[in-house]
Scaffold this motif. Structure first.
Motif, mmCIF file in Angstrom:
data_model
loop_
_atom_site.group_PDB
_atom_site.id
_atom_site.type_symbol
_atom_site.label_atom_id
_atom_site.label_comp_id
_atom_site.label_asym_id
_atom_site.label_seq_id
_atom_site.Cartn_x
_atom_site.Cartn_y
_atom_site.Cartn_z
ATOM 1 N N THR A 218 -7.951 -4.829 0.332
ATOM 2 C CA THR A 218 -7.118 -4.087 1.292
ATOM 3 C C THR A 218 -6.386 -2.929 0.617
ATOM 4 O OG1 THR A 218 -5.216 -5.554 0.972
ATOM 5 C CG2 THR A 218 -6.752 -6.137 2.737
ATOM 6 N N ALA A 219 -6.608 -2.750 -0.684
ATOM 7 C CA ALA A 219 -5.946 -1.635 -1.388
ATOM 8 C C ALA A 219 -6.468 -0.303 -0.862
ATOM 9 C CB ALA A 219 -6.208 -1.743 -2.886
ATOM 10 N N LEU B 182 -0.261 10.180 3.078
ATOM 11 C CA LEU B 182 -0.542 8.941 2.354
ATOM 12 C C LEU B 182 -1.726 8.241 3.002
ATOM 13 C CD1 LEU B 182 2.336 9.466 1.238
ATOM 14 C CD2 LEU B 182 2.820 7.040 1.565
ATOM 15 N N ASN B 183 -2.302 7.314 2.288
ATOM 16 C CA ASN B 183 -3.272 6.400 2.882
ATOM 17 C C ASN B 183 -2.570 5.092 3.245
ATOM 18 O OD1 ASN B 183 -5.521 8.074 2.743
ATOM 19 N ND2 ASN B 183 -6.032 7.421 0.646
ATOM 20 N N GLY B 184 -3.028 4.466 4.309
ATOM 21 C CA GLY B 184 -2.426 3.205 4.723
ATOM 22 C C GLY B 184 -1.729 3.333 6.059
ATOM 23 N N THR B 185 -0.977 2.308 6.409
ATOM 24 C CA THR B 185 -0.337 2.251 7.723
ATOM 25 C C THR B 185 0.970 3.041 7.764
ATOM 26 O OG1 THR B 185 -1.219 0.023 7.915
ATOM 27 C CG2 THR B 185 0.470 0.645 9.492
ATOM 28 N N ILE B 186 1.708 2.983 6.669
ATOM 29 C CA ILE B 186 3.000 3.675 6.621
ATOM 30 C C ILE B 186 2.762 5.066 6.056
ATOM 31 C CG2 ILE B 186 5.341 3.633 5.693
ATOM 32 C CD1 ILE B 186 5.022 0.592 5.364
ATOM 33 N N LYS B 187 2.653 6.044 6.920
ATOM 34 C CA LYS B 187 2.359 7.386 6.424
ATOM 35 C C LYS B 187 2.952 8.495 7.268
ATOM 36 C CE LYS B 187 -2.225 7.248 8.558
ATOM 37 N NZ LYS B 187 -3.659 7.170 8.231
ATOM 38 N N SER B 188 3.624 8.134 8.343
ATOM 39 C CA SER B 188 4.188 9.159 9.213
ATOM 40 C C SER B 188 5.613 8.775 9.568
ATOM 41 C CB SER B 188 3.329 9.250 10.474
ATOM 42 O OG SER B 188 3.962 10.067 11.426
ATOM 43 N N ASN C 59 0.823 -1.211 0.000
ATOM 44 C CA ASN C 59 0.000 0.000 0.000
ATOM 45 C C ASN C 59 0.856 1.260 0.000
ATOM 46 O OD1 ASN C 59 -2.821 -0.409 -0.250
ATOM 47 N ND2 ASN C 59 -2.881 -1.347 1.788
ATOM 48 N N PHE C 60 1.973 1.193 0.699
ATOM 49 C CA PHE C 60 2.926 2.321 0.651
ATOM 50 C C PHE C 60 3.353 2.549 -0.801
ATOM 51 C CE2 PHE C 60 7.464 3.687 0.892
ATOM 52 C CZ PHE C 60 7.275 4.926 1.493
ATOM 53 N N ALA C 61 3.709 1.461 -1.471
ATOM 54 C CA ALA C 61 4.113 1.548 -2.879
ATOM 55 C C ALA C 61 2.967 2.069 -3.737
ATOM 56 C CB ALA C 61 4.573 0.180 -3.382
ATOM 57 N N LEU C 62 1.755 1.634 -3.438
ATOM 58 C CA LEU C 62 0.592 2.054 -4.229
ATOM 59 C C LEU C 62 0.398 3.571 -4.171
ATOM 60 C CD1 LEU C 62 -1.944 1.524 -5.927
ATOM 61 C CD2 LEU C 62 -3.149 0.865 -3.818
ATOM 62 N N ASN C 63 0.594 4.159 -2.998
ATOM 63 C CA ASN C 63 0.517 5.625 -2.888
ATOM 64 C C ASN C 63 1.488 6.302 -3.847
ATOM 65 O OD1 ASN C 63 -1.129 6.799 -0.376
ATOM 66 N ND2 ASN C 63 -0.338 4.811 0.244
ATOM 67 N N LEU C 64 2.724 5.785 -3.889
ATOM 68 C CA LEU C 64 3.739 6.384 -4.764
ATOM 69 C C LEU C 64 3.371 6.197 -6.232
ATOM 70 C CD1 LEU C 64 6.990 5.193 -2.916
ATOM 71 C CD2 LEU C 64 5.741 7.342 -2.615
#
Lengths: 296, 318
Positions: free
Chosen positions: A129-130, A287-293, A57-62
């Motif tokens: 989960t996207a 970002l959206n998702g868990t990895i965002k801060s 999901n981190f990659a998807l944001n990018l």
């Protein structure tokens, strides 16, 4: 193997971040694991895992960011609603680039299709989960980055082929470092294989863009290197100054591509160094998702 | 020379992992697993994989260093012997005139710079892998950079001979042969590496090979489009076709051409280049098994030594 060990350390640092600084979700997960099942070993887990879903999901944001940039440049409009997810964010700025030749268009069309395919692949792999596309800024972001990089008060990457190349330059090397950092963290071999495949494509793009910037002339090389210097300041170094004899961005000792932690990547796309950075620049609402801060 | 069948038989006796690598397919590996629970692709060690990569880096480093400087890598301080021995590596077969004759007569300064950069980076890959492997590093095998190109040109339908050192366009086409293969080889290897730190280094080198490939393919495409009568892209596409034919897939290599893409619309109305060598649906770089890579560098679908490595690779994967 020193470099490799450093990469491993980076990954461990990221895991420590989740423990120490607090992804609430991750901490909750640990709490559940140790308290609700009394038969588990008494030593509670101390390193909650980033899941493959978090990383993809981190990659998807990018990829949303890259796809939006290239699609606007190529066609004048962004992702289709069906490629954004529900309640998706909006894109500020973006315009069709007045390309001057067929080959310039072909370059842009190819990369736009690649990044769109990456969005679609990741959304498909993640299923329900996207995360949806977050708010993306392709206007104020470039102006602020230009100012921070010492390029000028404003910068419109959609103004010409050459400025389009510079806008692309902002993204591609970052994409490579992000995937290089993320790939070893993935547990599922199929995801690792896919991530390595996407990483290669980002590096093809980066090699292409850096070659084309050099071909565009020293004026643009100088501007690109101001961008590179800004990325280095935000993203923990990991940059190779662009010259006619350094097309590749890699560490000067071993010629291995740089790897960035998710924190370092966030600092670049948010345009700010520091702890608890959760939004800015290209992602005005994060970002959206868990990895965002970033870590505290 | 052993036939493929007898060689496979030898492999069954001597090394199950080698058989798996040679024959590749999941089904076959599965059959072997059923036969013997201990036989497993995981039996490949990280050392085996790094040495496999080292063989390929010796090849690339020699090619680019000869093109850039007319020298072999051992004369520039790069070890080629087994373990930490500086000397003792295999021979390099060059065109008549020897190494000095391989220095490409560049007329475009930026192309000469590309050769210099890639030569430097490939030598660093050799040095890095040798350092990482230490006493386990394999020596450079015998390398052929003369008959190999002639045979490849004939097989690809390019002509009876091909001298990649003759001029700068030929040099770029010779580079084209290697870089995309390097990308697919590291991609295929990534999933087999056990140690996470070695994996990190492996994917890092993988990216550098893709940077090189992007550089070479962009340069060739732009040369072709500037003067299509030279047929540069058509030649590159023949090389891609040869690679996908040798590895048995027939469809894992995209030449230099154009595709009609949909982008965010619903019809293929955007003519795009194919700088990136990746599958057209998901835009992921292709991945090749060691067996498929061997078929290409040996120029032989059966995977018996030949082509760029007339006596085969050194190490367990060969």
């Amino acid at each position: 193997m020193l470099k490799a060990k450093e990469m491993l350390s980076s990954a461990v640092t990221r895991r420590n971040f989740l423990v120490g600084a607090g992804s609430a979700a991750a901490l909750t997960a640990v709490g559940c694991g140790s308290s609700s099942k009394g038969t588990l070993p008494t030593t509670p887990p101390t390193t909650p895992d980033i899941t493959d879903t978090d990383i993809l999901n981190f990659a998807l944001n990018l990829e949303y960011l890259e796809a939006s940039y290239y699609l606007y440049a190529a066609t004048g409009s962004g992702l289709s609603a069906s490629d954004m997810g529900s309640n998706a964010g909006t894109v500020t700025g973006g315009a069709q680039v007045p390309f001057a030749s067929k080959i310039q268009q072909e370059y842009a069309y190819e990369i736009a299709q690649d990044e769109l395919n990456h969005v679609r692949f990741l959304r498909s792999a993640l299923g329900n989960t996207a995360v949806s596309m977050p708010d993306i800024d392709l206007k104020n972001s470039f102006n602020a980055a230009a100012s921070a990089a010492g390029i000028g008060a404003s910068f419109n990457p959609f103004a010409s082929y050459e400025t389009f190349l510079l806008g692309a330059f902002v993204f591609e090397d970052v994409g490579v470092t992000a995937y290089t950092g993320a790939a070893p963290l993935l547990k599922d071999k199929n995801f690792l294989n896919a991530a390595a495949g996407i990483q290669a494509v980002e590096a093809y793009h980066a090699g292409e863009i850096r070659t084309l910037v050099v071909a565009a002339g020293q004026t643009y090389v100088d501007l690109a290197n101001k961008i590179s210097a800004l990325r280095a300041k935000l993203g923990g170094g990991n940059e190779t100054t662009l010259t006619g004899t350094s097309i590749v961005a890699s560490d000067p000792t071993n010629a291995i591509a740089y790897s960035r932690t998710t924190d370092q990547v966030l600092q670049i796309v948010y345009g700010m160094v520091g702890g608890n950075v959760a939004s800015g620049l290209f992602f005005p609402n994060g970002l959206n998702g868990t990895i965002k801060s970033t870590a505290a | 020379m052993a036939t493929t069948e007898t060689q496979i038989l030898d492999d069954v006796i001597s090394s199950r992992r080698k058989l798996i690598m040679m024959l590749g397919g999941t089904a076959l590996a599965g059959a072997l697993l059923a036969d013997s629970p201990k036989a497993d692709a995981a039996a490949l060690t990280d050392t085996d994989i790094l040495n496999f990569a080292l063989n390929l880096e010796y090849l690339e480093a020699q090619y680019y260093t000869l093109a850039d400087s007319g020298s072999t890598i051992d004369t520039l301080g790069i070890g080629t012997g087994a373990g930490t021995s500086a000397s003792g590596g295999g021979t390099v077969t060059t065109k008549p005139g020897g190494p000095a004759a391989c220095k490409v007569p560049f007329v475009t300064p930026s192309f000469a710079s590309y050769a210099q950069e890639i030569a430097t980076e490939e030598r660093k890959h050799v040095a890095f892998l040798r350092s990482a492997l230490g006493s386990s590093a394999v020596a450079q095998p015998n390398i052929d950079l003369y008959n190999s190109f002639n045979a490849a040109a004939a097989a690809a339908g390019i002509g009876p001979s091909f001298d990649p050192f003759a001029n700068e366009v030929n040099f770029l086409l010779g580079s084209y042969i290697f870089e995309d293969v390097g990308v697919t080889a590291y991609h295929g290897a990534a999933g087999l590496i056990s140690d996470k730190s070695i994996l990190g280094a492996g994917v890092g080198i993988h990216a550098v090979e893709a940077y090189h490939a992007g550089l070479i393919r962009t340069t060739l495409w732009s040369l072709d489009q500037a003067n299509t009568s030279l047929g540069i892209a058509a030649t590159a596409t023949k090389i891609s076709t040869l690679r996908s034919t040798l590895d048995g897939t027939g469809n894992d290599d995209i030449g230099l051409t154009t595709t009609m893409d949909n982008l965010n619309g619903t019809s293929g109305s955007y003519q795009a280049s194919t700088i990136v060598d990746a599958d057209l649906t998901n835009s992921q770089g292709f991945s090749r098994t060691a067996a498929q890579v061997l078929a290409i560098v040996y120029a032989n679908p059966a995977g018996t030594p030949g082509g760029f490595f007339p006596n085969g690779l050194n190490g367990n994967i060969k």
